[in-house]
Design a protein around this motif. Sequence first.
Motif, mmCIF file in Angstrom:
data_model
loop_
_atom_site.group_PDB
_atom_site.id
_atom_site.type_symbol
_atom_site.label_atom_id
_atom_site.label_comp_id
_atom_site.label_asym_id
_atom_site.label_seq_id
_atom_site.Cartn_x
_atom_site.Cartn_y
_atom_site.Cartn_z
ATOM 1 N N ALA A 71 14.573 34.580 -26.141
ATOM 2 C CA ALA A 71 13.707 35.440 -26.956
ATOM 3 C C ALA A 71 14.371 35.758 -28.295
ATOM 4 O O ALA A 71 13.713 35.748 -29.345
ATOM 5 C CB ALA A 71 13.379 36.725 -26.201
ATOM 6 N N TYR A 74 14.084 32.852 -30.804
ATOM 7 C CA TYR A 74 12.789 32.732 -31.473
ATOM 8 C C TYR A 74 12.604 33.800 -32.552
ATOM 9 O O TYR A 74 12.069 33.518 -33.619
ATOM 10 C CB TYR A 74 11.638 32.778 -30.458
ATOM 11 C CG TYR A 74 11.457 31.464 -29.773
ATOM 12 C CD1 TYR A 74 10.754 30.431 -30.384
ATOM 13 C CD2 TYR A 74 12.001 31.227 -28.526
ATOM 14 C CE1 TYR A 74 10.608 29.207 -29.758
ATOM 15 C CE2 TYR A 74 11.860 30.007 -27.895
ATOM 16 C CZ TYR A 74 11.158 29.000 -28.525
ATOM 17 O OH TYR A 74 11.018 27.784 -27.910
ATOM 18 N N GLY A 75 13.057 35.005 -32.282
ATOM 19 C CA GLY A 75 12.953 36.054 -33.295
ATOM 20 C C GLY A 75 13.785 35.725 -34.528
ATOM 21 O O GLY A 75 13.315 35.868 -35.659
ATOM 22 N N ARG A 78 12.120 32.777 -36.459
ATOM 23 C CA ARG A 78 10.975 33.246 -37.240
ATOM 24 C C ARG A 78 11.446 34.019 -38.472
ATOM 25 O O ARG A 78 10.993 33.764 -39.592
ATOM 26 C CB ARG A 78 10.069 34.131 -36.379
ATOM 27 C CG ARG A 78 8.819 34.618 -37.126
ATOM 28 C CD ARG A 78 8.214 35.865 -36.493
ATOM 29 N NE ARG A 78 9.220 36.909 -36.456
ATOM 30 C CZ ARG A 78 9.583 37.554 -35.349
ATOM 31 N NH1 ARG A 78 9.041 37.277 -34.196
ATOM 32 N NH2 ARG A 78 10.510 38.487 -35.407
ATOM 33 N N ARG A 98 0.263 34.544 -39.956
ATOM 34 C CA ARG A 98 -0.350 34.653 -38.626
ATOM 35 C C ARG A 98 -0.205 33.361 -37.839
ATOM 36 O O ARG A 98 0.075 33.376 -36.635
ATOM 37 C CB ARG A 98 -1.823 35.023 -38.753
ATOM 38 C CG ARG A 98 -2.040 36.459 -39.109
ATOM 39 C CD ARG A 98 -3.517 36.818 -39.069
ATOM 40 N NE ARG A 98 -3.675 38.219 -39.359
ATOM 41 C CZ ARG A 98 -4.524 38.704 -40.245
ATOM 42 N NH1 ARG A 98 -5.325 37.892 -40.905
ATOM 43 N NH2 ARG A 98 -4.607 39.997 -40.442
ATOM 44 N N THR A 101 3.355 33.114 -36.640
ATOM 45 C CA THR A 101 3.577 34.044 -35.537
ATOM 46 C C THR A 101 2.940 33.532 -34.254
ATOM 47 O O THR A 101 3.556 33.575 -33.184
ATOM 48 C CB THR A 101 3.036 35.434 -35.904
ATOM 49 O OG1 THR A 101 3.722 35.896 -37.073
ATOM 50 C CG2 THR A 101 3.245 36.432 -34.790
ATOM 51 N N ASP A 102 1.725 33.019 -34.361
ATOM 52 C CA ASP A 102 1.047 32.477 -33.182
ATOM 53 C C ASP A 102 1.807 31.287 -32.606
ATOM 54 O O ASP A 102 1.966 31.165 -31.389
ATOM 55 C CB ASP A 102 -0.386 32.055 -33.515
ATOM 56 C CG ASP A 102 -1.310 33.237 -33.758
ATOM 57 O OD1 ASP A 102 -0.934 34.381 -33.411
ATOM 58 O OD2 ASP A 102 -2.402 33.017 -34.305
ATOM 59 N N VAL A 104 5.038 30.550 -32.949
ATOM 60 C CA VAL A 104 6.309 31.010 -32.371
ATOM 61 C C VAL A 104 6.054 31.703 -31.031
ATOM 62 O O VAL A 104 6.776 31.467 -30.052
ATOM 63 C CB VAL A 104 7.074 31.916 -33.356
ATOM 64 C CG1 VAL A 104 8.258 32.601 -32.681
ATOM 65 C CG2 VAL A 104 7.544 31.111 -34.561
ATOM 66 N N ASP A 105 5.014 32.535 -30.960
ATOM 67 C CA ASP A 105 4.680 33.203 -29.703
ATOM 68 C C ASP A 105 4.336 32.194 -28.615
ATOM 69 O O ASP A 105 4.754 32.325 -27.465
ATOM 70 C CB ASP A 105 3.521 34.178 -29.886
ATOM 71 C CG ASP A 105 3.901 35.421 -30.656
ATOM 72 O OD1 ASP A 105 5.103 35.652 -30.895
ATOM 73 O OD2 ASP A 105 2.979 36.173 -31.048
ATOM 74 N N ARG A 106 3.562 31.186 -28.981
ATOM 75 C CA ARG A 106 3.177 30.153 -28.009
ATOM 76 C C ARG A 106 4.408 29.379 -27.540
ATOM 77 O O ARG A 106 4.567 29.105 -26.350
ATOM 78 C CB ARG A 106 2.165 29.211 -28.667
ATOM 79 C CG ARG A 106 1.676 28.101 -27.803
ATOM 80 C CD ARG A 106 0.430 28.488 -27.024
ATOM 81 N NE ARG A 106 0.049 27.425 -26.131
ATOM 82 C CZ ARG A 106 -0.866 26.499 -26.404
ATOM 83 N NH1 ARG A 106 -1.519 26.530 -27.540
ATOM 84 N NH2 ARG A 106 -1.143 25.570 -25.528
ATOM 85 N N LEU A 108 7.513 30.479 -27.530
ATOM 86 C CA LEU A 108 8.324 31.383 -26.710
ATOM 87 C C LEU A 108 7.758 31.468 -25.294
ATOM 88 O O LEU A 108 8.518 31.406 -24.319
ATOM 89 C CB LEU A 108 8.392 32.775 -27.344
ATOM 90 C CG LEU A 108 9.108 33.853 -26.522
ATOM 91 C CD1 LEU A 108 10.526 33.434 -26.177
ATOM 92 C CD2 LEU A 108 9.094 35.165 -27.279
ATOM 93 N N ALA A 109 6.454 31.568 -25.167
ATOM 94 C CA ALA A 109 5.832 31.628 -23.831
ATOM 95 C C ALA A 109 6.116 30.343 -23.040
ATOM 96 O O ALA A 109 6.451 30.400 -21.851
ATOM 97 C CB ALA A 109 4.324 31.845 -23.970
#
Length: 117
Positions: A71, A74-75, A78, A98, A101-102, A104-106, A108-109
């Motif tokens: 985690a 990824y932070g 970004r 956006r 961010t989307d 990176v979030d995807r 990370l998941a």
Amino acid sequence: MSALADILKEEHERVLERWALRTRPSAGVREAVAQLLTALGASLRAGQVQPALLEAAREHGRRSPHLDALARDYGLLRDGLLDRVEESSRPMTLAEVRVLTDLVDRALAEGAAAHAR
């Protein structure tokens, strides 16, 4: 093409080096993040998540020693990308932020799911 996609294409190694200085990753994690950056650029250019991004994220998750390190990676990635855009004085729209961010979030998941397996 977005400002970030341009930066990823032109300065891939510089972005990776700056991230690595902050995280001190293993060779395997560094290699996975290098692939992730390439796939992130391709996803930004395509305007959608590319399969290579998800595979690179899964590989990063498998190679990461701890979920909290994953985690954090990824932070920092970004933040480093946004810092590089700001330093370049290239315009970046809120929509591009956006999308980043989307993506990176995807990633990370996907990485977290692979780490848990």
